[in-house]
Every structure is written in structure tokens, then in C-alpha cells.
Design a protein around this motif. Structure first.
Motif, PDB file in Angstrom:
ATOM      1  N   SER A  23      48.369  34.038  26.587  1.00 35.52           N
ATOM      2  CA  SER A  23      48.063  35.452  26.828  1.00 35.52           C
ATOM      3  C   SER A  23      49.145  36.140  27.641  1.00 35.52           C
ATOM      4  O   SER A  23      49.294  37.365  27.600  1.00 35.52           O
ATOM      5  N   GLY A  24      49.887  35.377  28.434  1.00 35.52           N
ATOM      6  CA  GLY A  24      50.905  35.957  29.296  1.00 35.52           C
ATOM      7  C   GLY A  24      50.354  36.603  30.553  1.00 35.52           C
ATOM      8  O   GLY A  24      51.111  37.147  31.351  1.00 35.52           O
ATOM      9  N   LEU A  25      49.036  36.543  30.747  1.00 35.90           N
ATOM     10  CA  LEU A  25      48.391  37.153  31.913  1.00 35.90           C
ATOM     11  C   LEU A  25      47.804  36.027  32.763  1.00 35.90           C
ATOM     12  O   LEU A  25      46.742  35.486  32.448  1.00 35.90           O
ATOM     13  N   LEU A  26      48.498  35.677  33.837  1.00 36.35           N
ATOM     14  CA  LEU A  26      48.161  34.481  34.594  1.00 36.35           C
ATOM     15  C   LEU A  26      47.393  34.760  35.880  1.00 36.35           C
ATOM     16  O   LEU A  26      46.709  33.884  36.392  1.00 36.35           O
ATOM     17  N   ALA A  27      47.539  35.952  36.426  1.00 40.41           N
ATOM     18  CA  ALA A  27      46.881  36.269  37.696  1.00 40.41           C
ATOM     19  C   ALA A  27      45.392  36.530  37.461  1.00 40.41           C
ATOM     20  O   ALA A  27      44.878  36.420  36.345  1.00 40.41           O
ATOM     21  N   GLN A  28      44.690  36.860  38.532  1.00 45.81           N
ATOM     22  CA  GLN A  28      43.245  37.094  38.422  1.00 45.81           C
ATOM     23  C   GLN A  28      42.950  38.124  37.338  1.00 45.81           C
ATOM     24  O   GLN A  28      43.473  39.229  37.346  1.00 45.81           O
ATOM     25  N   GLY A  29      42.077  37.723  36.380  1.00 46.27           N
ATOM     26  CA  GLY A  29      41.770  38.605  35.266  1.00 46.27           C
ATOM     27  C   GLY A  29      40.443  38.267  34.631  1.00 46.27           C
ATOM     28  O   GLY A  29      39.486  37.901  35.312  1.00 46.27           O
ATOM     29  N   LYS A  30      40.391  38.323  33.310  1.00 44.14           N
ATOM     30  CA  LYS A  30      39.108  38.211  32.609  1.00 44.14           C
ATOM     31  C   LYS A  30      38.484  36.823  32.731  1.00 44.14           C
ATOM     32  O   LYS A  30      37.260  36.687  32.720  1.00 44.14           O
ATOM     33  N   TYR A  31      39.310  35.782  32.828  1.00 41.74           N
ATOM     34  CA  TYR A  31      38.752  34.438  32.938  1.00 41.74           C
ATOM     35  C   TYR A  31      38.084  34.234  34.297  1.00 41.74           C
ATOM     36  O   TYR A  31      37.018  33.617  34.393  1.00 41.74           O
ATOM     37  N   VAL A  32      38.714  34.752  35.340  1.00 42.94           N
ATOM     38  CA  VAL A  32      38.097  34.683  36.664  1.00 42.94           C
ATOM     39  C   VAL A  32      36.793  35.476  36.674  1.00 42.94           C
ATOM     40  O   VAL A  32      35.770  35.019  37.208  1.00 42.94           O
ATOM     41  N   ALA A  33      36.808  36.660  36.079  1.00 41.46           N
ATOM     42  CA  ALA A  33      35.587  37.480  36.045  1.00 41.46           C
ATOM     43  C   ALA A  33      34.457  36.762  35.313  1.00 41.46           C
ATOM     44  O   ALA A  33      33.297  36.783  35.755  1.00 41.46           O
ATOM     45  N   ALA A  34      34.781  36.102  34.203  1.00 44.56           N
ATOM     46  CA  ALA A  34      33.751  35.364  33.466  1.00 44.56           C
ATOM     47  C   ALA A  34      33.252  34.164  34.262  1.00 44.56           C
ATOM     48  O   ALA A  34      32.046  33.864  34.272  1.00 44.56           O
ATOM     49  N   PHE A  35      34.157  33.494  34.942  1.00 46.13           N
ATOM     50  CA  PHE A  35      33.784  32.361  35.783  1.00 46.13           C
ATOM     51  C   PHE A  35      32.850  32.824  36.905  1.00 46.13           C
ATOM     52  O   PHE A  35      31.831  32.182  37.199  1.00 46.13           O
ATOM     53  N   GLU A  36      33.180  33.932  37.524  1.00 45.70           N
ATOM     54  CA  GLU A  36      32.330  34.474  38.591  1.00 45.70           C
ATOM     55  C   GLU A  36      30.919  34.767  38.074  1.00 45.70           C
ATOM     56  O   GLU A  36      29.921  34.436  38.730  1.00 45.70           O
ATOM     57  N   GLN A  37      30.840  35.388  36.926  1.00 45.50           N
ATOM     58  CA  GLN A  37      29.526  35.746  36.377  1.00 45.50           C
ATOM     59  C   GLN A  37      28.688  34.501  36.111  1.00 45.50           C
ATOM     60  O   GLN A  37      27.502  34.453  36.469  1.00 45.50           O
ATOM     61  N   ARG A  38      29.295  33.490  35.521  1.00 46.53           N
ATOM     62  CA  ARG A  38      28.531  32.285  35.193  1.00 46.53           C
ATOM     63  C   ARG A  38      28.172  31.480  36.441  1.00 46.53           C
ATOM     64  O   ARG A  38      27.106  30.862  36.497  1.00 46.53           O
ATOM     65  N   PHE A  39      29.043  31.515  37.445  1.00 48.57           N
ATOM     66  CA  PHE A  39      28.715  30.796  38.669  1.00 48.57           C
ATOM     67  C   PHE A  39      27.581  31.505  39.414  1.00 48.57           C
ATOM     68  O   PHE A  39      26.711  30.851  39.996  1.00 48.57           O
ATOM     69  N   ALA A  40      27.573  32.830  39.373  1.00 48.58           N
ATOM     70  CA  ALA A  40      26.463  33.578  39.968  1.00 48.58           C
ATOM     71  C   ALA A  40      25.153  33.227  39.280  1.00 48.58           C
ATOM     72  O   ALA A  40      24.106  33.090  39.931  1.00 48.58           O
ATOM     73  N   GLU A  41      25.195  33.058  37.970  1.00 48.39           N
ATOM     74  CA  GLU A  41      23.989  32.668  37.232  1.00 48.39           C
ATOM     75  C   GLU A  41      23.539  31.270  37.649  1.00 48.39           C
ATOM     76  O   GLU A  41      22.335  31.024  37.813  1.00 48.39           O
ATOM     77  N   LEU A  42      24.485  30.340  37.829  1.00 49.75           N
ATOM     78  CA  LEU A  42      24.142  28.989  38.268  1.00 49.75           C
ATOM     79  C   LEU A  42      23.403  29.028  39.604  1.00 49.75           C
ATOM     80  O   LEU A  42      22.407  28.322  39.795  1.00 49.75           O
ATOM     81  N   CYS A  43      23.903  29.852  40.527  1.00 50.55           N
ATOM     82  CA  CYS A  43      23.339  29.911  41.876  1.00 50.55           C
ATOM     83  C   CYS A  43      22.202  30.916  42.001  1.00 50.55           C
ATOM     84  O   CYS A  43      21.608  31.046  43.073  1.00 50.55           O
ATOM     85  N   GLN A  44      21.903  31.633  40.918  1.00 47.24           N
ATOM     86  CA  GLN A  44      20.802  32.604  40.894  1.00 47.24           C
ATOM     87  C   GLN A  44      20.982  33.670  41.974  1.00 47.24           C
ATOM     88  O   GLN A  44      20.066  33.985  42.739  1.00 47.24           O
ATOM     89  N   VAL A  45      22.203  34.224  42.020  1.00 46.75           N
ATOM     90  CA  VAL A  45      22.522  35.275  42.987  1.00 46.75           C
ATOM     91  C   VAL A  45      23.099  36.478  42.257  1.00 46.75           C
ATOM     92  O   VAL A  45      23.476  36.406  41.081  1.00 46.75           O
ATOM     93  N   GLY A  46      23.196  37.578  42.988  1.00 45.08           N
ATOM     94  CA  GLY A  46      23.685  38.812  42.386  1.00 45.08           C
ATOM     95  C   GLY A  46      25.179  38.860  42.184  1.00 45.08           C
ATOM     96  O   GLY A  46      25.664  39.601  41.323  1.00 45.08           O
ATOM     97  N   ALA A  47      25.934  38.080  42.981  1.00 43.17           N
ATOM     98  CA  ALA A  47      27.393  38.164  42.880  1.00 43.17           C
ATOM     99  C   ALA A  47      28.040  36.852  43.291  1.00 43.17           C
ATOM    100  O   ALA A  47      27.533  36.135  44.160  1.00 43.17           O
ATOM    101  N   ALA A  48      29.153  36.543  42.651  1.00 45.82           N
ATOM    102  CA  ALA A  48      30.009  35.431  43.038  1.00 45.82           C
ATOM    103  C   ALA A  48      31.441  35.932  43.064  1.00 45.82           C
ATOM    104  O   ALA A  48      31.866  36.651  42.151  1.00 45.82           O
ATOM    105  N   ILE A  49      32.167  35.602  44.105  1.00 42.49           N
ATOM    106  CA  ILE A  49      33.521  36.113  44.326  1.00 42.49           C
ATOM    107  C   ILE A  49      34.460  34.920  44.403  1.00 42.49           C
ATOM    108  O   ILE A  49      34.366  34.090  45.313  1.00 42.49           O
TER     109      ILE A  49
END
Length: 375
Positions: A23-49
């Protein structure tokens, strides 16, 4: 040699990394955002950073709650040094209390003795993957209007009373290479408080509300998309990894029962066995050396409690210790700055391999050699 830890990385992780590289886009981007969303779901919380490490998670969690100079944070000395270092880095004062001897986690009975007018937060550690006794700790936290920051860096997918750790307060996780899931390095902070989450996003990224629009002071503690992509794949495998860890621990518990003190799981808790830790009271170091010679790697978590580390001894006026026998808190430079259960555990604990890469033959070898040396 049977290793004490082995990250399980395969074709899926390799493909995810190649996808990010392409993709050529290595810094924080869509993959981090997707990871955050799924980790928040794992922990049953409103947000993961997502952040750059578990240490960064602990540090920013404290800062996001405005904990700093003049504040005290109650915690355990039986942990990796990062737990207490984060408190000092925030400018606050650690107050160490003793542990419960069976689970090695912070003893809630000692927390009341640690309180002062400067206490702002309690920072327990879900050590080795076992949740601390939140049933006794939460009422104290609520009664004294304290902040709860959970060091869950070793406790991915652990739970207390059916609820994931990291969902009771502000949760902090690590994805270091030897953790139950890994991104090489990396961390995550979980919260149901969306104001705290917004503050954390500012703190990890130079205080930027949007590109080149800085509304506060912050750090560069972001996670890269390479790590985020790895995290997504590893997170999808976490439950299977966890089941295998628990199965391995169950086997070792059965084989080693009556030979050594095996790990305890408190009723209502899910222990995810980041470490499988036994006690060897008389000759721990000798047993560890001999197991190594016989092809079984071990580790000691942790041989020197934080309050006795050289740096902390040199900074003894900057922290307090609650002496459980005298039922009093003293400065770190006092002769009474003693934590008996913590210090005894440091002399006796020994971690054996429990990771999901172990074969049945590996498990039998571990059990056989421990029995030969300790029975």
C-alpha cells in the motif's frame, strides 16, 4: 531446548505485512483503526487507543486522568518495572502494597492502609494472566472516588465475573513479542469514557486534533500500520491461543499436583496463563539451572521486587511501602519498607513453558523433569 516463549507467526501474518508494504502507507492508518475497533469489541468497551508499547499505554493512561506531581498511585511491587516507572514518569508517587500469596496479585486488604489525602488512583496488575481481586478492590475504589487503571499487559482475554479485564477501569495492554498475542512491540488502552479516549488520542499524537492543528501537548507514541495489520491477524487467533494455553496449564496442574505449588485460579476468574508459575521454596535457582541443562527453559518473573531494584533504592524518598505486619505506610528508605509476601514470591517463583506451540511430548518432558527434581 523447549523455549519459555515462542511467538506463533505464520502465512497470515506474512500476508498482512506484505499488504501494508504494497500500500505504501506504513504509519498509523486504516489497519490500526480496524485493530482498535476489534480490540474494543474484545474488551467490551467504547474505545481502544493503540500506542507504541505497553509502557506507553500505562504512562498515557495516567496522564489522560491528569495524574501528576503531588498525586499518589497505589500499586504492586511484584511486576515488571514499567508498572511503577510509568507512575514516576507522570510525576506521581508510587505507594506499594503487598500481594496475595496464591495469585501474586495486589492484596485489596492492604489498599485501605495505603490511602492518604493525595491518593488519586489504584493501579493493580493482572499478573501472569490472572485477574486481581476486583470484587474486593472495586468497592474501595468507588468509596474513595479513585481512578482504576488496570495493568492488563499480561492478561489478554482474561476475565473477572464474566467481564473482560480492561473494562473495569482504564485498561492497558502490551503486544510485546512474548505476550499472548503480539505485534512485535505495541500497546492498547481501553476505556468506556469517551472524553478520556479523546484525550489519549491527543497525547499519543503531538496533541493534534487534526493535521497540523495542535490543541495540547503530546508525544509521538503511535502504532504503525505494520503493527496494526499484525494485530488484526493475531487477535483473530487469540481465542485459540488462549484455549491451548489453558489446556497446557491444566495438563501441568494435573501432573504436578502434590509435587510443587501450581497456579491457582480464583473462582469466577479466567486465567489466560501468560506465565505458568510454580513455587520452589528451597532451591529455586538450582532447579532452574538443572531444568535448563535437561532441555527445559524457565524464567523468573520477578527475581527482584520493584521496591528493591537499584534505581528505586536510589530514589527511596520518592515512594511509599505499606508494611502489612506493622499495618502502616512508610517511606521507601525506612527499615520497615518491607513486603513479606512479595519478597518471598521473588525468592520462590519459577515460570515453566505453557505457550501454545508446545507439543504433547514437550508437556510430558516438562512435567517429567520437574517431578524428577522436585518430588
Amino acid at each position: 531446548m523447549i523455549p519459555i516463549a515462542r511467538p506463533l507467526l505464520g502465512a497470515e501474518e506474512e500476508a498482512a505485512i506484505h499488504e501494508v508494504l504494497a500500500s505504501g502507507l506504513l504509519a498509523q492508518g486504516k489497519y490500526v483503526a480496524a485493530f482498535e475497533q476489534r480490540f474494543a469489541e474484545l474488551c467490551q468497551v467504547g474505545a481502544a487507543i493503540a500506542v507504541s508499547s505497553g509502557t506507553a499505554a500505562l504512562h498515557l493512561a495516567l496522564l489522560a486522568h491528569d495524574i501528576g506531581p503531588g498525586d499518589e498511585v497505589i500499586t504492586t511491587a511484584f511486576s515488571f518495572a514499567a508498572t511503577a516507572n510509568a507512575i514516576l514518569l507522570a510525576g506521581a508517587t508510587p505507594v506499594f502494597v503487598d500481594i496475595e500469596p496464591e495469585t501474586y496479585t495486589l492484596d485489596p486488604a492492604q489498599v485501605a492502609l495505603a490511602l492518604s489525602e493525595r491518593t488519586r488512583a489504584v493501579l493493580p496488575v493482572h499478573l501472569y494472566g490472572h485477574p486481581c481481586d476486583l470484587g474486593r478492590l472495586l468497592p474501595l475504589v468507588e468509596a474513595h472516588h479513585l481512578i482504576l487503571i488496570e495493568d492488563a499487559c499480561q492478561a489478554h482475554a482474561s476475565s473477572f465475573a464474566g467481564k473482560p479485564v480492561g473494562s473495569f477501569g482504564t485498561g492497558c495492554f502490551s503486544f510485546y513479542a512474548t505476550k499472548n498475542m503480539t505485534t512485535g512491540e505495541g500497546g492498547m488502552i481501553t476505556s468506556d469514557d469517551l472524553d478520556v479516549a479523546a484525550r489519549l488520542r491527543l497525547l499519543r499524537n503531538h496533541g493534534q486534533a487534526s493535521r497540523y492543528h495542535h490543541i495540547g501537548l503530546g508525544y509521538n507514541l503511535r502504532m504503525t500500520d505494520l503493527q496494526g495489520a499484525l494485530g488484526l491477524v493475531q487477535l483473530a487467533k487469540l481465542e485459540e491461543f488462549t484455549r491451548r494455553r489453558i489446556a497446557n496449564a491444566t495438563y501441568l496442574n494435573q501432573r504436578l499436583a502434590g509435587v510443587v505449588q501450581t497456579p491457582v485460579t480464583r473462582p469466577g476468574c479466567r486465567h489466560t496463563y501468560h506465565q505458568y508459575t510454580i513455587r520452589v521454596p528451597a532451591r529455586r535457582d538450582e532447579v532452574a539451572t538443572e531444568l535448563q541443562r535437561r532441555g527445559v527453559a524457565t524464567a523468573i518473573h520477578y527475581p527482584v521486587p520493584i521496591h528493591q531494584q537499584p534505581f528505586y533504592r536510589s530514589q527511596a524518598s520518592r515512594f511509599y511501602v505499606v508494611n502489612p505486619e506493622r499495618q502502616m505506610r512508610v517511606r521507601g528508605d525506612s527499615p520497615l519498607a518491607q513486603l513479606p509476601e512479595t519478597e518471598r514470591a521473588a525468592r520462590e517463583v519459577l515460570s515453566l513453558p505453557v505457550h501454545p506451540a508446545l507439543s504433547e511430548a514437550d508437556l510430558e518432558t516438562i512435567a517429567r523433569e520437574v517431578i524428577a527434581l522436585c518430588a
